[in-house]
Design a protein around this motif. Structure first.
Motif, PDB file in Angstrom:
ATOM      1  N   LEU A 219       0.942  -1.284   0.030  1.00 57.21           N
ATOM      2  CA  LEU A 219      -0.176   0.089  -0.030  1.00 57.21           C
ATOM      3  C   LEU A 219       0.690   1.266  -0.099  1.00 57.21           C
ATOM      4  O   LEU A 219       0.660   2.318  -0.768  1.00 57.21           O
ATOM      5  N   LEU A 220       1.930   1.132   0.834  1.00 53.01           N
ATOM      6  CA  LEU A 220       2.935   2.347   0.644  1.00 53.01           C
ATOM      7  C   LEU A 220       3.474   2.694  -0.567  1.00 53.01           C
ATOM      8  O   LEU A 220       3.596   3.468  -1.114  1.00 53.01           O
ATOM      9  N   LEU A 221       4.023   1.378  -1.063  1.00 52.51           N
ATOM     10  CA  LEU A 221       4.555   1.361  -2.584  1.00 52.51           C
ATOM     11  C   LEU A 221       3.503   2.185  -3.534  1.00 52.51           C
ATOM     12  O   LEU A 221       3.753   2.867  -4.285  1.00 52.51           O
ATOM     13  N   PHE A 222       2.526   1.443  -3.598  1.00 47.41           N
ATOM     14  CA  PHE A 222       1.110   1.957  -4.346  1.00 47.41           C
ATOM     15  C   PHE A 222       1.081   3.513  -4.090  1.00 47.41           C
ATOM     16  O   PHE A 222       1.026   4.225  -5.251  1.00 47.41           O
ATOM     17  N   SER A 223       0.877   4.109  -3.037  1.00 42.14           N
ATOM     18  CA  SER A 223       0.537   5.455  -2.563  1.00 42.14           C
ATOM     19  C   SER A 223       1.766   6.301  -3.185  1.00 42.14           C
ATOM     20  O   SER A 223       1.727   7.229  -3.663  1.00 42.14           O
ATOM     21  N   SER A 224       3.116   5.824  -3.129  1.00 43.34           N
ATOM     22  CA  SER A 224       3.986   6.424  -3.280  1.00 43.34           C
ATOM     23  C   SER A 224       4.275   6.700  -4.931  1.00 43.34           C
ATOM     24  O   SER A 224       4.593   7.797  -5.441  1.00 43.34           O
ATOM     25  N   ILE A 225       3.789   5.920  -5.753  1.00 42.59           N
ATOM     26  CA  ILE A 225       3.700   5.954  -7.241  1.00 42.59           C
ATOM     27  C   ILE A 225       2.505   7.027  -7.429  1.00 42.59           C
ATOM     28  O   ILE A 225       3.003   7.772  -8.375  1.00 42.59           O
ATOM     29  N   VAL A 226       1.763   7.018  -6.849  1.00 44.23           N
ATOM     30  CA  VAL A 226       0.687   7.749  -7.097  1.00 44.23           C
ATOM     31  C   VAL A 226       1.150   9.117  -6.772  1.00 44.23           C
ATOM     32  O   VAL A 226       0.752   9.965  -7.638  1.00 44.23           O
ATOM     33  N   PHE A 227       1.741   9.436  -5.666  1.00 43.47           N
ATOM     34  CA  PHE A 227       2.048  10.696  -5.345  1.00 43.47           C
ATOM     35  C   PHE A 227       3.427  11.181  -6.394  1.00 43.47           C
ATOM     36  O   PHE A 227       3.273  12.285  -6.590  1.00 43.47           O
ATOM     37  N   LEU A 228       3.996  10.292  -6.778  1.00 47.71           N
ATOM     38  CA  LEU A 228       5.049  10.766  -7.746  1.00 47.71           C
ATOM     39  C   LEU A 228       4.540  11.175  -9.061  1.00 47.71           C
ATOM     40  O   LEU A 228       4.783  11.863  -9.632  1.00 47.71           O
ATOM     41  N   LEU A 229       3.494  10.220  -9.472  1.00 42.91           N
ATOM     42  CA  LEU A 229       2.844  10.646 -10.845  1.00 42.91           C
ATOM     43  C   LEU A 229       2.401  12.146 -10.732  1.00 42.91           C
ATOM     44  O   LEU A 229       2.254  12.805 -11.639  1.00 42.91           O
ATOM     45  N   THR A 230       1.596  12.321  -9.562  1.00 40.73           N
ATOM     46  CA  THR A 230       0.920  13.737  -9.255  1.00 40.73           C
ATOM     47  C   THR A 230       1.964  14.808  -9.296  1.00 40.73           C
ATOM     48  O   THR A 230       1.762  15.728  -9.899  1.00 40.73           O
ATOM     49  N   PHE A 231       2.875  14.505  -8.372  1.00 41.90           N
ATOM     50  CA  PHE A 231       4.068  15.488  -8.418  1.00 41.90           C
ATOM     51  C   PHE A 231       4.741  15.822  -9.767  1.00 41.90           C
ATOM     52  O   PHE A 231       5.177  16.916 -10.301  1.00 41.90           O
ATOM     53  N   LEU A 232       4.935  14.677 -10.562  1.00 46.48           N
ATOM     54  CA  LEU A 232       5.650  14.907 -11.816  1.00 46.48           C
ATOM     55  C   LEU A 232       4.771  15.730 -12.745  1.00 46.48           C
ATOM     56  O   LEU A 232       5.205  16.634 -13.651  1.00 46.48           O
ATOM     57  N   ALA A 233       3.430  15.369 -12.863  1.00 45.77           N
ATOM     58  CA  ALA A 233       2.628  16.140 -13.553  1.00 45.77           C
ATOM     59  C   ALA A 233       2.266  17.374 -13.265  1.00 45.77           C
ATOM     60  O   ALA A 233       2.427  18.352 -14.237  1.00 45.77           O
ATOM     61  N   TYR A 234       2.236  17.768 -12.047  1.00 42.19           N
ATOM     62  CA  TYR A 234       1.909  19.155 -11.565  1.00 42.19           C
ATOM     63  C   TYR A 234       3.497  19.870 -11.821  1.00 42.19           C
ATOM     64  O   TYR A 234       3.179  21.279 -12.469  1.00 42.19           O
ATOM     65  N   THR A 235       4.570  19.495 -11.683  1.00 38.54           N
ATOM     66  CA  THR A 235       5.804  19.838 -11.957  1.00 38.54           C
ATOM     67  C   THR A 235       6.129  20.436 -13.157  1.00 38.54           C
ATOM     68  O   THR A 235       6.394  21.608 -14.061  1.00 38.54           O
ATOM     69  N   VAL A 236       5.942  19.400 -14.312  1.00 41.00           N
ATOM     70  CA  VAL A 236       6.121  19.477 -15.726  1.00 41.00           C
ATOM     71  C   VAL A 236       5.224  20.614 -16.400  1.00 41.00           C
ATOM     72  O   VAL A 236       5.327  21.348 -17.273  1.00 41.00           O
ATOM     73  N   THR A 237       3.938  20.610 -15.852  1.00 42.49           N
ATOM     74  CA  THR A 237       2.860  21.562 -16.288  1.00 42.49           C
ATOM     75  C   THR A 237       3.359  22.915 -15.839  1.00 42.49           C
ATOM     76  O   THR A 237       2.946  23.840 -16.566  1.00 42.49           O
ATOM     77  N   TYR A 238       3.783  22.981 -14.586  1.00 39.51           N
ATOM     78  CA  TYR A 238       3.804  24.425 -13.898  1.00 39.51           C
ATOM     79  C   TYR A 238       5.310  25.215 -14.761  1.00 39.51           C
ATOM     80  O   TYR A 238       5.262  26.131 -15.028  1.00 39.51           O
ATOM     81  N   LEU A 239       6.039  24.114 -15.033  1.00 39.32           N
ATOM     82  CA  LEU A 239       7.266  24.414 -16.246  1.00 39.32           C
ATOM     83  C   LEU A 239       6.980  24.859 -17.282  1.00 39.32           C
ATOM     84  O   LEU A 239       7.662  25.153 -18.151  1.00 39.32           O
ATOM     85  N   GLY A 240       5.805  24.524 -17.780  1.00 43.26           N
ATOM     86  CA  GLY A 240       5.168  24.636 -19.258  1.00 43.26           C
ATOM     87  C   GLY A 240       5.976  23.623 -20.224  1.00 43.26           C
ATOM     88  O   GLY A 240       6.167  23.466 -21.341  1.00 43.26           O
ATOM     89  N   ILE A 241       6.346  22.261 -19.508  1.00 42.27           N
ATOM     90  CA  ILE A 241       6.915  21.353 -20.537  1.00 42.27           C
ATOM     91  C   ILE A 241       5.607  20.330 -20.758  1.00 42.27           C
ATOM     92  O   ILE A 241       4.894  19.662 -19.926  1.00 42.27           O
ATOM     93  N   PRO A 242       5.375  20.280 -22.358  1.00 48.06           N
ATOM     94  CA  PRO A 242       4.039  19.505 -22.419  1.00 48.06           C
ATOM     95  C   PRO A 242       4.353  18.173 -22.568  1.00 48.06           C
ATOM     96  O   PRO A 242       3.915  17.618 -23.700  1.00 48.06           O
ATOM     97  N   ILE A 243       4.371  17.650 -21.399  1.00 48.01           N
ATOM     98  CA  ILE A 243       4.508  16.111 -21.496  1.00 48.01           C
ATOM     99  C   ILE A 243       3.566  15.395 -20.446  1.00 48.01           C
ATOM    100  O   ILE A 243       3.673  14.379 -20.290  1.00 48.01           O
ATOM    101  N   GLU A 244       2.873  16.311 -19.869  1.00 51.06           N
ATOM    102  CA  GLU A 244       1.805  15.835 -18.638  1.00 51.06           C
ATOM    103  C   GLU A 244       0.981  14.502 -19.194  1.00 51.06           C
ATOM    104  O   GLU A 244       0.932  13.587 -18.535  1.00 51.06           O
TER     105      GLU A 244
END
Length: 352
Positions: A219-244
């Motif tokens: 469950l911890l591993l699953f949650s970590s992947i979810v948070f990582l995907l969320t963080f990556l999507a937010y970060t690349v969008t914030y930076l204007g990198i069109p790969i979200e």
């Protein structure tokens, strides 16, 4: 009836969860994806969007991994029952739409081609699954005849190829279609079979065996992947990198890993429930009802888009949640009629 009782309730619950996640994915595709301006102005809403997407995008992968875990046994009667279920919903939906809108666009050749699944987007999951279904005897022979090392090497090659040409270069091989294809289903099926057959021997980095992880650690591993995907999507969008959008595809290795972890987590949950088993027996109906192209965009998607534009966040969430609940209940209830008809038509079948 006996077949329903014999099913594993933990995996049957996971099938239900996967179908609910399909409903949520189809909510998200009806909404505008966050832009750079949006994530800056509305960071909480953007994070909520990505968090929901990160959890729900595993829906299809999980469903096929379960098929691989238990294996597919191709039988003509089972195929006939599956096709009957598909066309039962397609015809009922078309008939209801013609009845409530007799002068509408549904009385034409285009609607008929949708009923027959002749267009690319019509029940794409069913057509990809049928491709897997027809090839399953060959895949099963491969699984049983080859040794573990050869099996593992083939899996690695398949996923390297898919990652390069079906994710990193999303159009590198158009027939992979970002996971919307029989090819991706075959890869997932073989992966599911491998997990079931050799899961206890899979070492991660030479440090631990993933199948030996406790429910809490999974469950911890699953949650970590979810948070990582969320963080990556937010970060690349914030930076204007069109790969979200690329992060939330069925062929993303992180999404596949997330799917594996959830399957392994549910494999460790042991319980029996005839109610869960009965609902899961009809869970494909959830997709067949709302995923029909005569319903998905003209009604399901249109309502959700309108609510998103006109309602407050709280009202939107409540209305959408209620719609998901109604679709779930309607689909399971309508499928009970299909089951009765199946028993009459396929009276000699042992699968209903």
């Amino acid at each position: 009836m006996d077949k329903i009782k014999e099913r594993y309730s933990n995996f049957e619950l996971l099938r239900i969860v996967a179908m609910i996640l399909v409903l949520i994915v189809h909510v998200l595709i009806c909404l505008p994806r966050p832009t750079t301006a949006f994530v800056i102005a509305e960071p909480f809403k953007a994070i909520s969007f990505y968090f929901t997407d990160a959890i729900s995008i595993i829906c299809v992968n999980v469903f096929i991994l379960i098929s691989g875990w238990f294996g597919i046994n191709l039988r003509l009667q089972r195929l006939s029952i599956l096709l009957f279920q598909v066309f039962f919903f397609a015809i009922v939906i078309w008939g209801v739409l013609v009845f409530i809108e007799p002068s509408s666009k549904h009385m034409n050749l285009q609607s008929l081609t949708t009923v027959l699944m002749l267009n690319g987007s019509d029940y794409w999951f069913i057509k990809a699954y049928l491709g897997l279904y027809f090839l399953s005897p060959i895949l099963n022979v491969f699984v049983e005849k080859v040794d573990q090392k050869y099996y593992r090497d083939i899996l690695i090659l398949l996923y390297i190829f898919q990652t390069i040409y079906g994710w990193f270069s999303i159009d590198g091989a158009a027939w992979i279609a970002g996971g919307y294809s029989a090819f991706s289903f075959i890869c997932l099926y073989l992966l599911g079979r491998y997990l079931k057959k050799y899961g206890d021997t899979i070492n991660v980095g030479g440090y631990f065996r993933i199948c030996s992880l406790s429910k809490g650690n999974l469950l911890l591993l699953f949650s970590s992947i979810v948070f990582l995907l969320t963080f990556l999507a937010y970060t690349v969008t914030y930076l204007g990198i069109p790969i979200e959008g690329r992060l939330f595809t069925y062929t993303n290795p992180l999404v596949i890993l997330e799917s594996i972890v959830l399957v392994l987590l549910f494999s460790k949950i042991k319980f029996k429930s005839s109610i869960i088993n009965r609902i899961a027996f009809s869970c494909l109906a959830i997709y067949l009802l709302h995923g029909n192209e005569l319903i998905l965009r003209p009604y399901y998607g249109k309502w959700i888009a309108q609510w998103y534009s006109c309602e407050t966040t709280t009202s939107f969430v409540m209305r959408t949640s209620f719609l998901i609940f109604v679709v779930f209940i309607m689909a399971i209830s309508l499928d009970q009629i299909r089951l009765v008809l199946s028993k009459i038509i396929f009276s000699k079948s042992k699968c209903v």
